[in-house]
Design an enzyme around this catalytic site. Structure first.
Site, short mmCIF file in Angstrom:
data_model
loop_
_atom_site.label_atom_id
_atom_site.label_comp_id
_atom_site.label_asym_id
_atom_site.label_seq_id
_atom_site.Cartn_x
_atom_site.Cartn_y
_atom_site.Cartn_z
N ASP A 83 0.86 -1.19 0.00
CA ASP A 83 0.00 0.00 0.00
C ASP A 83 0.90 1.24 0.00
OD1 ASP A 83 -2.35 1.53 0.19
OD2 ASP A 83 -2.30 1.52 2.39
N TYR A 137 -4.87 4.63 0.35
CA TYR A 137 -5.98 3.75 -0.08
C TYR A 137 -5.65 2.94 -1.32
CZ TYR A 137 -7.74 7.81 2.43
OH TYR A 137 -7.89 8.85 3.30
N HIS A 138 -4.43 2.41 -1.39
CA HIS A 138 -4.03 1.66 -2.57
C HIS A 138 -3.62 0.22 -2.26
CE1 HIS A 138 -2.76 5.77 -4.53
NE2 HIS A 138 -4.07 5.59 -4.52
N PRO A 139 -4.36 -0.54 -1.45
CA PRO A 139 -3.93 -1.92 -1.22
C PRO A 139 -3.92 -2.73 -2.51
CG PRO A 139 -6.13 -1.56 -0.32
CD PRO A 139 -5.59 -0.23 -0.72
#
Ligand code: FAD
Length: 526
Positions: A284, A461-463
């Site tokens: 992330d 918010y980039h898993p």
């Protein structure tokens, strides 16, 4: 007619699922069922770009996950919003459109995702974005940015960062491009799903929570989902495709007996396929944000005050323009944290606004002038994990983010903070700054900067990467055609499949990945 058998069943109408629903139904030859746990995206605040701040913590649109206590972030449990609505995260995201860099994809190929190098993927981006013809609308909103944002460009130049007219073509600092079209969010649902839903061979069911996959031996044959209190089973003649996102796709696999055998047994699930990397490999982006007060007018003067909000609302309704039509990340880009660094390693975000987020997730803008500078290491090397908490699909999975787990990441955190400070000290910003909100910031040494990052940095918010593509079952979950190792009729097509996180925001690469996956699925049709 309601059928219980389809050629393809897609789980999740998010960024990837919307693309697949379109591409797999185009020819009219295949029947497709699209199952989405959330509801309709036909909501005012989903469509208005600035509504991002309103949707951020809305449980009606959001899975609202939290990580486990994260040792690297001073033991904090972080809030991880994930879209649970048609369009998935593309309906609640901040709309920044970023392809990622050449080396991100070359690294995918080097990690075993053969055929996903930049030379292979860039044509897909071109088709997707083609002005006038491509489904994805990438808006250049530079003529609508707040006047204060021009200062960020001046400050970047003074700090030695090159200007970039188009961040998808060249690194440097410039105005962000956004998935905004005629003043409205242009989600993956707008781009791909809406036109596809007119086709008779596509059926979408919303409020359908997929609980488990069904198998015949080592072939996925369908799945079970909960819908309005009833449990339903549907069959896939060709394939089941998981596009439930980087948290839920590995969760569904694990609940269905595909994952690390010891984890599954611990929860009383008989392993169907021991795939140790399911849920592993999580990556992330983290960003550190610094806020400053200024004696100049910023967005706060409009949106931080009731009268300003009313004026902006009227302007938006009449013209689809103005502050409500532009995402809050206005300027930023990719920069090198030192001249000798080979590739841009930090992403910067500059917002002509300042605000606090309350404990219940509400975004409250300051009334006086303020701005925000954020720095985000592009390519973290730490990897976390997603694991089921129990065999009950209603239990949110455990997210072990393992932030700052490597020395590289800790050094990158310090470099990101230093870059933000350097930018804030450039004449264009220093001359109009009254104070940093944290007055210790200008004098922090590297230890302080790292501690500050641990205490305050937040997910962007980039898993990704929880069902990585690769060569074999020991180091990955799927092959380069996104087929789950050892199981027929089953693919994972979403952010989970990234071998490594891309340098920038992840929505564009997810849609690109799904476009290419659809071609592969159709080529492989039995
Ligand atoms: C607040 C926020 C801001 C962001 N900002 C940006 C940005 O500015 N730019 C950018 O490029 N990226 C941004 N991102 C990231 C980007 O939007 C995501 O990486 C991308 O949308 C992920 O796509 P996906 O298809 O993998 O998953 P998703 O879009 O999350 O789709 C998964 C879908 O599956 C559904 N689903 C899950 N489990 C089940 C189940 N069991 N049964 C049925 N359905 C299920 C979900 O409800 C969801 O609709 C942001 C994300 C968030 C949350």
């Amino acid at each position: 007619m309601v059928s219980d058998s389809y050629d393809y069943i897609i789980v999740g109408a998010g960024s990837a699922g919307c693309v697949l629903a379109d591409r797999l139904t185009r020819s009219g030859r295949h029947s497709v069922l699209l199952l989405e746990a959330g509801g309709s995206d036909a909501r005012f605040w989903v469509k208005v770009p600035v509504g991002y701040a309103v949707n951020y913590a809305n449980p009606a649109l959001n899975w609202g996950y939290h990580t486990e206590a994260d040792e690297g972030l001073s033991g904090r449990a972080s809030y991880w919003p994930r879209g649970r609505v048609v369009g998935g995260c593309s309906s609640i995201n901040a709309m920044a459109y970023m392809r990622g860099m050449r080396h991100d994809f070359d690294d995918w190929a080097a990690a075993g995702a053969t055929g996903w190098d930049w030379d292979a993927v860039h044509e897909t981006y071109r088709i997707m974005e083609e002005p006038g013809g491509g489904p994805v609308r990438v808006g250049d909103l530079s003529d609508q940015m707040h006047p204060f944002s021009g200062r960020f460009l001046d400050a970047a130049r003074q700090a030695g960062h090159p200007p970039s007219d188009d961040l998808n073509a060249a690194d440097g600092i410039g105005y962000y491009r956004s998935t905004v079209w005629r003043g409205r969010r242009w989600s993956a649902a707008d781009a791909f799903l809406r036109p596809a839903l007119r086709r008779r061979n596509l059926r979408m069911v919303t409020h359908a929570h997929v609980t488990q996959l069904e198998f015949n031996g080592r072939r996925a044959t369908g799945l079970t989902y909960d819908h309005k209190g009833a449990t339903r089973t549907v069959h896939a003649r060709q394939e089941v495709i998981l596009s439930a996102g980087a948290i839920n796709s590995p969760q569904i696999l694990q609940l269905s007996g595909i994952g690390p055998a010891d984890l599954l047994r611990r929860h009383g699930i008989a392993p169907r396929m021991d795939l140790p990397k399911v849920g592993q490999g999580l990556q992330d982006h983290l960003a550190i944000t610094h806020q400053f007060t200024t004696d100049r007018r910023t967005l706060n003067h409009g949106l931080g005050r009731r009268r300003g909000r009313i004026a902006a609302g009227i302007r938006y309704v009449l013209t689809r323009k103005g502050p409500l039509a532009v995402p809050v990340n206005q300027v930023g880009g990719f920069v090198r944290s030192a001249p000798q660094v080979e590739r841009p390693d930090i992403q910067l975000f500059c917002n002509p606004a300042s605000y606090e987020i309350t404990t219940d997730g509400a975004v409250v803008m300051d009334r006086a002038g303020g701005f925000i500078l954020s720095g985000q290491p592009c390519r973290p090397t730490s990897r976390g994990a997603v694991r089921i908490r129990s065999a009950d699909h209603r239990d949110a999975p455990m997210i072990d983010a393992n932030s700052l787990g490597t020395e590289y990441d800790r050094q990158a955190a310090i470099r990101a903070s230093r870059l933000v400070r350097q930018l804030s000290a450039s004449p264009a910003l220093a001359s109009v700054t009254t104070a940093p909100k944290d007055d210790r910031f200008p004098a922090m040494n590297d230890d302080d900067l790292l501690q500050d990052f641990r205490d305050r940095a937040a997910t962007v918010y980039h898993p990704t990467c929880t069902c990585r593509m690769g060569t074999d079952a020991a180091n990955s979950v799927t092959d380069p055609r996104l087929r789950v190792h050892g199981v027929a009729g089953l693919r994972v097509v979403d952010a989970s499949a990234f071998p490594n996180i891309t340098s920038g925001n992840t929505n564009a690469p997810v849609m690109m990945l799904a476009m290419r996956a659809a071609d592969m699925i159709l080529q492989d049709a039995r």
